[in-house]
Design a protein around this motif. Structure first.
Motif, PDB file in Angstrom:
ATOM      1  N   UNK A  53       0.748  -1.131  -0.224  1.00  0.00           N
ATOM      2  CA  UNK A  53      -0.113   0.087   0.018  1.00  0.00           C
ATOM      3  C   UNK A  53       0.681   1.286  -0.032  1.00  0.00           C
ATOM      4  N   UNK A  54       1.977   1.238   0.519  1.00  0.00           N
ATOM      5  CA  UNK A  54       3.025   2.571   0.436  1.00  0.00           C
ATOM      6  C   UNK A  54       3.314   2.659  -1.061  1.00  0.00           C
ATOM      7  N   UNK A  55       3.600   1.677  -1.847  1.00  0.00           N
ATOM      8  CA  UNK A  55       3.810   1.745  -3.200  1.00  0.00           C
ATOM      9  C   UNK A  55       2.526   2.204  -3.776  1.00  0.00           C
ATOM     10  N   UNK A  56       1.425   1.498  -3.864  1.00  0.00           N
ATOM     11  CA  UNK A  56       0.303   1.638  -4.503  1.00  0.00           C
ATOM     12  C   UNK A  56      -0.362   2.763  -4.264  1.00  0.00           C
ATOM     13  N   UNK A  57      -0.539   3.295  -2.964  1.00  0.00           N
ATOM     14  CA  UNK A  57      -1.580   3.910  -2.410  1.00  0.00           C
ATOM     15  C   UNK A  57      -0.722   5.567  -2.133  1.00  0.00           C
ATOM     16  N   UNK A  58       0.266   5.181  -1.220  1.00  0.00           N
ATOM     17  CA  UNK A  58       0.985   6.298  -0.799  1.00  0.00           C
ATOM     18  C   UNK A  58       1.770   7.063  -1.617  1.00  0.00           C
ATOM     19  N   UNK A  59       2.611   6.463  -2.317  1.00  0.00           N
ATOM     20  CA  UNK A  59       3.741   7.010  -3.150  1.00  0.00           C
ATOM     21  C   UNK A  59       3.420   7.064  -4.748  1.00  0.00           C
ATOM     22  N   UNK A  60       3.960   5.881  -5.221  1.00  0.00           N
ATOM     23  CA  UNK A  60       3.964   5.808  -6.801  1.00  0.00           C
ATOM     24  C   UNK A  60       2.839   5.490  -7.427  1.00  0.00           C
ATOM     25  N   UNK A  61       1.601   5.204  -6.828  1.00  0.00           N
ATOM     26  CA  UNK A  61       0.652   4.885  -7.480  1.00  0.00           C
ATOM     27  C   UNK A  61       0.568   3.597  -8.192  1.00  0.00           C
ATOM     28  N   UNK A  62      -0.581   3.159  -8.726  1.00  0.00           N
ATOM     29  CA  UNK A  62      -0.973   1.787  -9.124  1.00  0.00           C
ATOM     30  C   UNK A  62       0.011   1.547 -10.225  1.00  0.00           C
ATOM     31  N   UNK A  63       0.110   2.428 -11.019  1.00  0.00           N
ATOM     32  CA  UNK A  63       0.846   2.461 -12.373  1.00  0.00           C
ATOM     33  C   UNK A  63       2.158   2.827 -12.303  1.00  0.00           C
ATOM     34  N   UNK A  99       6.977   9.346 -10.539  1.00  0.00           N
ATOM     35  CA  UNK A  99       5.458   8.586 -10.359  1.00  0.00           C
ATOM     36  C   UNK A  99       4.917   9.171  -9.220  1.00  0.00           C
ATOM     37  N   UNK A 100       5.586   9.393  -8.050  1.00  0.00           N
ATOM     38  CA  UNK A 100       5.020   9.882  -6.805  1.00  0.00           C
ATOM     39  C   UNK A 100       4.472  11.408  -7.246  1.00  0.00           C
ATOM     40  N   UNK A 101       5.322  12.048  -7.676  1.00  0.00           N
ATOM     41  CA  UNK A 101       4.843  13.479  -7.776  1.00  0.00           C
ATOM     42  C   UNK A 101       3.541  13.393  -8.841  1.00  0.00           C
ATOM     43  N   UNK A 102       3.561  12.617  -9.623  1.00  0.00           N
ATOM     44  CA  UNK A 102       2.180  12.769 -10.560  1.00  0.00           C
ATOM     45  C   UNK A 102       1.131  12.233  -9.705  1.00  0.00           C
ATOM     46  N   UNK A 103       1.252  10.935  -9.095  1.00  0.00           N
ATOM     47  CA  UNK A 103       0.150  10.471  -8.272  1.00  0.00           C
ATOM     48  C   UNK A 103      -0.298  11.399  -7.390  1.00  0.00           C
ATOM     49  N   UNK A 104       0.533  12.106  -6.461  1.00  0.00           N
ATOM     50  CA  UNK A 104       0.084  13.095  -5.557  1.00  0.00           C
ATOM     51  C   UNK A 104      -0.446  14.461  -6.313  1.00  0.00           C
ATOM     52  N   UNK A 124      -3.963  13.419  -7.214  1.00  0.00           N
ATOM     53  CA  UNK A 124      -4.956  13.364  -6.083  1.00  0.00           C
ATOM     54  C   UNK A 124      -5.458  14.732  -5.575  1.00  0.00           C
ATOM     55  N   UNK A 125      -4.522  15.691  -5.355  1.00  0.00           N
ATOM     56  CA  UNK A 125      -4.837  16.896  -4.995  1.00  0.00           C
ATOM     57  C   UNK A 125      -5.658  17.705  -6.042  1.00  0.00           C
ATOM     58  N   UNK A 126      -5.212  17.428  -7.413  1.00  0.00           N
ATOM     59  CA  UNK A 126      -6.333  18.175  -8.379  1.00  0.00           C
ATOM     60  C   UNK A 126      -7.644  17.617  -7.996  1.00  0.00           C
ATOM     61  N   UNK A 127      -7.805  16.134  -8.232  1.00  0.00           N
ATOM     62  CA  UNK A 127      -9.056  15.761  -7.987  1.00  0.00           C
ATOM     63  C   UNK A 127      -9.790  16.090  -6.887  1.00  0.00           C
ATOM     64  N   UNK A 157      -9.753  16.253 -13.433  1.00  0.00           N
ATOM     65  CA  UNK A 157      -8.624  17.370 -13.660  1.00  0.00           C
ATOM     66  C   UNK A 157      -7.952  17.202 -15.317  1.00  0.00           C
ATOM     67  N   UNK A 158      -7.816  18.206 -15.713  1.00  0.00           N
ATOM     68  CA  UNK A 158      -7.028  18.291 -17.007  1.00  0.00           C
ATOM     69  C   UNK A 158      -5.885  17.808 -16.786  1.00  0.00           C
ATOM     70  N   UNK A 159      -5.151  17.230 -17.835  1.00  0.00           N
ATOM     71  CA  UNK A 159      -3.758  16.948 -17.791  1.00  0.00           C
ATOM     72  C   UNK A 159      -2.593  17.883 -17.350  1.00  0.00           C
ATOM     73  N   UNK A 160      -2.938  18.863 -18.322  1.00  0.00           N
ATOM     74  CA  UNK A 160      -1.933  20.034 -18.174  1.00  0.00           C
ATOM     75  C   UNK A 160      -1.875  20.426 -16.685  1.00  0.00           C
ATOM     76  N   UNK A 161      -3.218  20.613 -15.931  1.00  0.00           N
ATOM     77  CA  UNK A 161      -3.043  20.977 -14.693  1.00  0.00           C
ATOM     78  C   UNK A 161      -2.345  20.143 -13.755  1.00  0.00           C
ATOM     79  N   UNK A 162      -2.648  18.931 -13.877  1.00  0.00           N
ATOM     80  CA  UNK A 162      -1.913  17.628 -13.017  1.00  0.00           C
ATOM     81  C   UNK A 162      -0.271  17.780 -13.404  1.00  0.00           C
ATOM     82  N   UNK A 163      -0.087  18.050 -14.540  1.00  0.00           N
ATOM     83  CA  UNK A 163       1.414  18.282 -14.757  1.00  0.00           C
ATOM     84  C   UNK A 163       2.012  19.535 -14.103  1.00  0.00           C
ATOM     85  N   UNK A 164       1.364  20.571 -14.058  1.00  0.00           N
ATOM     86  CA  UNK A 164       1.872  21.791 -13.766  1.00  0.00           C
ATOM     87  C   UNK A 164       2.101  21.696 -12.366  1.00  0.00           C
TER      88      UNK A 164
END
Lengths: 401, 466
Positions: free
Chosen positions: B203-213, B288-293, B296-299, B306-313
């Motif tokens: 769950x650290x890997x999947x949920x807390x940091x990197x995300x399932x992908x 991967x963690x940066x993108x996952x977090x 989730x923040x954007x959602x 959320x739009x992908x450019x929002x998430x990437x920013x």
């Protein structure tokens, strides 16, 4: 019936179905009832239905193993290989009454080990997580021939609708409340205030329909009092039965169960998971008792996202795995058997050398029920209900002729 | 420029709804009102009714020993039959009052704070690193966990927050790591079922940091579980007793799997606890963690999808600042999408309760009135998600018809209770600012009573959304 008139007056979207109540059914014979129970958390299939006859079973399971039939706290015999966990007294009777099919070594198409992706595939019916935002059950109901569509919408027994039941077909949700009812005049004004908000209008309409359905069912009134001393699933089982036994009510109900993610202190014949099995068994028994005549036309499907490791882990539990069990129960089920192409539990037979290998695709089982019980056309099953699944044929013979 | 629409968006989308009068302060500079809340340490909850983890853990041990003694006594005097009849001291009886005190203190804080954005941030992370009182022993610990492991770290670096969450006893119990034992460890020979438990590592890997992908494999899960075997809790109980202070994080060398492990393509040869810290540090820095977090923040704060450019920013702000969280939050606030109408997020039941408490200036105390029960009645009991993924965060997860009806019922009760002395017509613009619609205004003005008007205000679409 006063509330119903109000609904008509408010011309809410979901309420439209009420106006056709009782008309569509008279001559179609569409009496089939379906209850889908989602067991969230990955049920340990080897604990629920131990393959006591498998030569590797006792060794692999260690402290989780249950003794052979006849021994103290032994499994409840189904056949020479399989037995039910000793907590499943009612299911054993259902087996004897030929109302239970246990599907073993079964899995959805998902092969990773995330609960959340696994549940997404389980409910959406998609080939991968996140590919569909509607559920297979909703799409199946959308594919029914015109005359077979139930008058009342399917009901999710909970405050919200799980993905399994989301989609284009109107649905409702119902759960008991401990708050005071809102008066009709205020509801009318809320409905008017929501006129410019299609989503809230739709949800309010659904809530009113569900309330009305609950009122139609006399048994629901006594529900609150009856549940006090009951077990975990009393309330939801009574509610499901209450809806199902009404011939003019919803024919399809879904609800969730949780607590299956047993990483530690899972227990064997007794213990934490045994307690959960007892609660589920009691809930299913109550569902049958309360369904009355409707039980004859009912199929209950209990499914989970994946199974658990074949071997006991370091903390007396099991970690995320693959193959598991699914239960088909009900008066309409042609039961009394275990449906399994048993792969065995030898190290070579295990999936990735750790999990029960899946040999039966859950979609085949679901397709078999949807086709033979509900009358969903094959083409829809292959293309829209379970996309790209033509090669997975519906399992034959699950439903009584 | 004073903008009543933007002010209402700031108060609702990022905060817990306006308190009467608050919008006047926000309207001059809504974005500044949000970012100014991010400076200084996160506000703590000081309440003499609350207990810390060490205290609760000692109660858990006491309770276990009382139950054990009762069983032993029954076995001696009456045999196995008598054991079955022994009453047990239950979690609810022992920890229920503490759970209630924690929920009420948190509600009080949210209802009165002038930094509601930070409060929402605390709740976001508490849910991201979720524990659940569904698991018995957590009932008394979930509140401690949020106050001790989450709240003090939400305005620091992500790596500190991550370490605090994963080493708190509540998390080590919830995801079963505290007894996880390396197969080659010293203890493996003595503990009956020596072996690892994969749950926390996965769950650290999947949920807390990197995300399932995030690119990890089953082998990485197992290796990481070995790395954190021995991450445990100090106890006085036999078998697991070690050097650690009871009720605090305790690295137990005798449970730890010795030797180097390869996780996500990198070999970790450190000894002891340092090995796990090194893996966590790398996870915290992963793109991967940066993108996952960021997703989730954007959602959570902006939109279900959320739009992908929002998430990437937002992810760039995360990576560029090495996970400095206030920088990340400022990026969320700076997104154009964050200020768009309509109000597309449906408030969760918990959000809704906090908003009503702020709007009506309701007291969360005195205790005993059962204010904590409303979260349950509306379908979101505090700290009780049904899985370690925490509560879901899309509208479809919360907007069921039955759930809506319960909100209307509670709104009706609030109307009955307060409608005679609160004028909803005057209150509405003070709570909803420029988002108040003509339809709602009309409905309020035509209401047959003060009670009905207040009910309609709390039921209005713009009060339900953020």
């Amino acid at each position: 019936m006063k509330r119903r008139q109000f609904i008509g007056a408010a011309s809410l979207v979901a309420a439209g179905s009420l106006l056709t109540r009782g008309v569509a059914f008279a001559d179609t014979g569409g009496q089939a009832r379906l209850v889908v129970i989602i067991m969230r958390g990955a049920l340990d299939g080897l604990a629920a239905v131990p393959p006591y006859g498998d030569p590797d079973y006792a060794r692999l399971r260690g402290s989780l193993a249950v003794a052979a039939p006849g021994a103290k706290d032994g499994v409840l015999r189904l056949d020479g290989t399989f037995g039910l966990h000793p907590a499943f007294n009612f299911l054993q009777q259902a087996h004897a009454d030929r109302e239970l099919v246990v599907c073993h070594a079964v899995a959805s198409g998902y092969r990773e080990r995330s609960h959340f992706d696994g549940q997404n595939v389980l409910e959406s019916g998609g080939v991968a997580p996140g590919t569909l935002d509607t559920g297979w059950l909703n799409r199946a109901l959308g594919a029914l021939p015109r005359g077979a569509v139930p008058a009342d919408p399917p009901v999710a027994l909970g405050a919200n609708v799980p993905l399994l039941l989301r989609g284009p077909v109107d649905v409702t949700s119902w759960s008991p409340t401990r708050l005071t009812a809102v008066d009709e005049d205020t509801l009318q004004r809320v409905a008017e205030m929501y006129a410019g908000d299609p989503q809230l209008s739709k949800r309010l309409g659904e809530a009113l329909v569900a309330d009305a359905m609950a009122r139609d069912e006399a048994g629901m009134a006594g529900m609150k009092a009856a549940t006090k001393a009951g077990s975990r699933y009393d309330e939801v089982a009574r509610a499901a039965a209450g809806f199902l036994r009404n011939d003019a009510g919803p024919r399809v109900a879904v609800f969730d169960t949780t607590g299956w993610d047993t990483h530690a202190n899972e227990g064997g014949a007794r213990g934490q998971l045994a307690q959960r099995f007892m609660e589920l068994d009691a809930g299913l028994k109550l569902l049958k008792q309360q369904s009355g005549q409707a039980w004859r036309n009912t199929v209950v499907i209990a499914i989970t996202e994946f199974g658990r490791t074949a071997a006991v882990n370091g903390t007396g539990g099991s970690d995320h795995g693959t193959g598991t069990v699914a239960f088909l129960l009900g008066g309409a089920v042609d039961g009394g058997r275990v449906l399994a192409d048993w792969p065995g539990l030898s190290q070579r037979a295990l999936y990735q050398q750790r999990d029960l290998a899946p040999t039966l695709d859950l979609r085949a089982v679901l397709k078999g029920v949807l086709a033979d019980h509900m009358g969903v056309p094959r083409r829809a099953l292959d293309e829209t209900v379970f996309p790209d699944s033509r090669e997975i044929k519906p399992q034959q013979g699950l439903i009584r002729a | 420029m004073r903008d009543p629409v933007v002010a209402a968006i700031a108060a609702n989308r990022f905060g817990l709804g306006a308190r009467p009068g608050e919008l006047d302060n926000i309207a001059g500079d809504p974005r500044g009102w949000l970012t100014s809340q991010l400076t200084g340490p996160a506000p703590l909850i000081i309440d003499p009714a609350l207990r810390n983890t060490v205290y609760v853990m000692s109660m858990i041990e006491d309770m276990r020993s009382i139950n054990r003694d009762a069983r032993t006594h029954a076995m001696k005097t009456g045999g196995a039959m008598a054991v079955a009849d022994v009453g047990r001291v239950s979690n609810g009886a022992v920890f229920g009052p503490q759970y209630v005190a924690e929920v009420l203190a948190r509600l009080q804080q949210g209802a009165t704070t002038d930094r509601p954005f930070v409060e929402r941030i605390v709740q976001f992370w508490s849910n991201h690193f979720a524990v659940s009182v569904d698991k018995g022993d957590l009932l008394g610990l979930a509140g401690c966990y949020e106050r001790e492991a989450i709240r003090p770290h939400v305005l620091g670096d992500f790596s500190e927050l991550l370490l605090a969450a994963e080493t708190h006893p509540a998390m080590l119990m919830y995801l079963d790591n505290f007894r996880s034992t390396g197969p080659q460890s010293q203890a493996a020979r003595h503990v009956r079922h020596g072996g690892i438990n994969e749950n926390l590592a996965r769950e650290i890997l999947e949920l807390h940091t990197l995300g399932v992908d995030g690119g990890y494999s089953q082998a990485d899960v197992i290796a990481f579980a070995r790395v954190i075997s021995g991450w445990s809790i100090g106890t006085t109980e036999g078998g697991f007793a070690g050097g650690g202070l009871p009720g605090t994080f305790d690295f137990k060398p005798n449970l730890h799997e010795p030797g180097a492990q390869q996780v996500n393509g990198r070999v970790y040869g450190q000894n002891g606890q340092a090995q796990g810290r090194a893996v966590l540090d790398d996870l915290a820095r992963s793109p991967a963690t940066a993108h996952h977090i960021a997703t989730k923040l954007a959602r959570h704060f902006i939109a279900d999808e959320p739009r992908e450019d929002t998430v990437r920013s937002i992810a760039r702000a995360f990576t560029g600042s090495n996970g400095h969280l206030p920088t990340v939050y400022r990026s969320v606030v700076a997104q154009a999408q964050a200020w768009e109408q309509p109000l597309s997020k449906y408030k969760t039941p918990s959000d809704y309760v906090f908003c009503v408490y702020r709007a009506l200036d309701l007291p969360a105390s005195p205790p005993g009135r059962g204010a904590q029960g409303i979260f349950n009645a509306l379908g979101q009991r505090t700290w009780m998600p049904t899985s370690p993924a925490g509560y879901p965060d899309r509208s479809a997860d919360w907007d069921g018809g039955s759930a809506l009806m319960k909100r209307l019922q509670w709104a009706g009760q609030m109307g009955q209770r307060l409608g005679a002395r609160l004028d909803a017509r005057a209150l509405a613009p003070r709570l909803l600012g420029g988002t108040l619609t003509a339809a709602t205004r009309t409905a309020l003005s035509r209401a047959e009573s003060g009670a009905q008007a207040l009910t309609l205000l709390l039921a209005s679409p713009e009060f339900m959304h953020r």
